[in-house]
Write an enzyme that holds these catalytic residues in place. Structure first.
Site, PDB file in Angstrom:
ATOM      1  NE  ARG A 260       5.571   3.484   5.551  1.00  0.00           N
ATOM      2  CZ  ARG A 260       5.263   3.818   4.292  1.00  0.00           C
ATOM      3  NH1 ARG A 260       5.917   4.804   3.694  1.00  0.00           N
ATOM      4  NH2 ARG A 260       4.315   3.177   3.639  1.00  0.00           N
TER       5      ARG A 260
ATOM      6  CB  THR B 238      -5.009   6.372  13.061  1.00  0.00           C
ATOM      7  OG1 THR B 238      -3.581   6.356  13.130  1.00  0.00           O
ATOM      8  CG2 THR B 238      -5.533   4.979  13.343  1.00  0.00           C
TER       9      THR B 238
ATOM     10  CB  SER C 154       1.863   6.258  13.687  1.00  0.00           C
ATOM     11  OG  SER C 154       1.147   7.479  13.788  1.00  0.00           O
TER      12      SER C 154
ATOM     13  CB  CYS D   6      15.305   6.640  -1.777  1.00  0.00           C
ATOM     14  SG  CYS D   6      14.532   5.006  -1.664  1.00  0.00           S
TER      15      CYS D   6
ATOM     16  CB  CYS E 219      11.363   5.579   5.365  1.00  0.00           C
ATOM     17  SG  CYS E 219      12.722   6.228   4.356  1.00  0.00           S
TER      18      CYS E 219
ATOM     19  CB  CYS F  91      16.001  -0.562   2.966  1.00  0.00           C
ATOM     20  SG  CYS F  91      14.494   0.255   2.416  1.00  0.00           S
TER      21      CYS F  91
ATOM     22  CB  CYS G  75      18.775   7.437   3.042  1.00  0.00           C
ATOM     23  SG  CYS G  75      18.555   5.774   3.720  1.00  0.00           S
TER      24      CYS G  75
END
Length: 547
Positions: A300, A336, A51, A522, A519, A516, A492
């Site tokens: 992410r 958050t 984050s 896809c 995130c 990978c 991606c």
């Protein structure tokens, strides 16, 4: 008969993020005798957490009032707040006085959300919560009536062909009176649970942004601890795409910077990773980085649907908390505090139910509590901001969104709520748009995908079943390449999807699953929804140190 061992608990929490850990802590605060288990798919707590982060401490103050005495987040309060609108070669500042009070960062802090989660895990364990990193929940368990009764962790030591390797160990079944799903955005178990119980039947589709982040060590003379900067406009304005950047001066001489691209973009030639790299070359951003050192990288997906996309939260035996439900306040770029509060409200409802002798029923009290809480008040105030920008673009949309937020802040409630369309359905054909010519990386401020993934610490065991599944293996060559120009290779941020054989006239999709970073883009953006993300072997994926 199952070969798995079974472990009983009162409550199982899936995911050791801020929502899941807040729920676990609150449960033990309410009843120290409860058996609470938290499962985390990352190799350690925080390994998969990413984050900005600029954090509103409202929920943290409620949960652990003395947190400032020992929590690393307290080191850097936000002292300066800037919002820039970028053009190709310049910028202008949006005066803070024009923005609704809720947009202020007064009283907020900037720091690593991963570090905060590690600290929360320590608090949870000190109360007796059992936290198990490296154990991803792979399956949801149901009883004869269809109620959730727990989860099963993933089998370990399975080869790519499905055979058992010498170190094979079957997963463990965790049986619980209630199971809280706190997996974050687009959770791989949350997705089928939402479908099974039709939780999103009465809500708008969830929409997402892709957040890409880097952490830099910068020169001492350029570091201003507590300063946070948000940007909008260039470079996404050139492709009629929405999103923006952030640059947070944090502790230890470091700057966290990143870029969010809304995934409802129409032009399939847009490359969010390269838009981020291009953003760093802006004359207002580049000088902060020159002479510095890039430390780590990650990405992410982020919930952007807002209040109208929050689904029904409770179902027999379980509930959705945090970003599994989607409580991000998009204009504030914060989630958050709302995630933690939802976990606390779920814990209070579950603790009361267990005290009353209940189990495996629907926690309607939790759903009602959220909808009458300050979460609802905050998100309802900004509910039209994202769809207004999506509909009218960055310039006019920002003005309309600001007006809508001001009217709602002044209690002049407008009698409408705008809805969303899925990000996948927004994608248009490649032949409608010209290709975007992105500059090559300079290796100083801008970089390529593979060197970036290296800094994420991403690792997956090679000999294991694939975790990126194609429902129809022919779709990439039959649909995505001819219609969308092979957009998987662009959306991606980790170089997982690669078309080979292009020069020979026979393009073929190769999936480099070892790259990978989890995130989930896809699983979200593929136009035919042909890609399904499932959990890889425990501990695999990125290993973010303090993202």
């Amino acid at each position: 008969m199952s070969e798995r061992e079974a472990m009983p608990a009162d409550v199982v929490v899936v995911g050791a993020g801020p929502a899941g850990l807040a729920a676990a802590i609150r449960l033990k605060q309410l009843n120290s005798e409860l058996e609470v288990v938290v499962l985390e798919k990352g190799s350690e707590v925080g390994a998969h957490i990413l984050s900005g982060a600029a954090i509103d401490p409202r929920a943290l103050d409620e949960l652990l009032p003395d947190w400032r005495e020992t929590c690393p987040l307290a080191e850097t309060p936000i002292t300066a707040n800037h919002h820039w609108v970028l053009t190709r070669g310049g910028k202008w500042s949006l005066p803070e006085v024009l923005m609704p009070p809720l947009m202020s960062n007064k009283g907020c802090y900037t720091g690593s959300l991963g570090t905060l989660c590690r600290w929360l895990a320590e608090q949870a364990e000190s109360l007796g919560v059992q936290v198990f990193p490296g154990f991803p929940a792979a399956d949801v368990l149901y009883d004869e009536s269809g109620a959730v009764i727990g989860v099963a962790t993933q089998d370990m030591g399975v080869a790519a062909d499905g055979s058992h390797k010498p170190d094979y160990q079957p997963g463990i079944e965790l049986h619980a009176k209630y199971t809280l799903f706190a997996e974050g955005a687009r959770g791989h178990l949350t997705k089928p649970v939402k479908a099974r119980f039709e939780l999103a039947k009465d809500s708008s589709p969830q929409v997402y942004g892709l957040g890409i982040k880097e952490l830099w060590d910068v020169a001492a003379g350029l570091h201003a601890p507590g300063t946070v900067i948000h940007t909008q406009g260039w470079p996404l304005s050139e492709s009629e795409t929405w999103g923006g950047g952030f640059l947070y001066h944090q502790a230890g001489g470091q700057v966290a910077l990143g870029f969010v691209t809304a995934l409802d973009y129409a032009n399939p030639w847009v490359d969010p990773f390269k838009e981020f790299q291009r953003w760093k070359t802006h004359p207002a951003i580049r000088p902060v980085l020159e002479g510095g050192r890039r430390v780590t990288y990650g990405a992410r997906a982020i919930n952007e649907g807002g209040w109208q996309s929050v689904p029904k939260l409770a179902f027999p035996g379980g509930a959705l908390v945090g970003c599994a439900a989607g409580f991000v306040n998009v204009p504030r770029i914060k989630g958050t505090h709302t995630a933690m509060k939802s976990g606390m409200l779920a814990a209070e409802a579950v603790a009361a139910a267990i005290a009353a002798g209940r189990a495996h029923d629907e926690q309607a009290e939790y759903d009602a509590a959220v909808r009458t809480s300050w979460i609802a008040e905050e998100l309802a105030t900004v509910r039209n901001a994202q769809p207004l920008v999506a509909k009218f673009g960055g310039a006019l949309g920002t003005v309309l969104a600001g007006a809508d937020m001001w009217l709602r802040t002044l209690r002049l409630r407008l009698p409408f709520t705008l809805r969303h369309h899925s990000d996948a359905s927004a994608t248009q054909r490649a032949d409608i748009y010209p290709r975007i010519d992105y500059p090559k990386p300079d290796g100083v401020v801008t970089f390529d995908r593979l060197s970036s993934v290296f800094l994420s610490g991403t690792n997956h065991a090679e000999d294991q079943p694939g975790h990126l599944l194609l429902t129809d293996p022919t779709v990439p060559e039959r649909i995505n390449w001819p219609l969308y120009g092979g957009l998987e290779a662009r959306f991606c941020p980790a170089g997982v999807y690669e078309y080979v054989g292009v020069e020979e006239g026979s393009p073929h999709l190769v999936i480099n699953a070892q790259n990978c970073v989890h995130c989930k883009t896809c699983d979200i953006k593929d136009p035919t929804q042909n890609i399904e993300w499932v959990t890889p072997e425990g501990g695999g994926g990125p290993n973010y140190p303090n993202m």
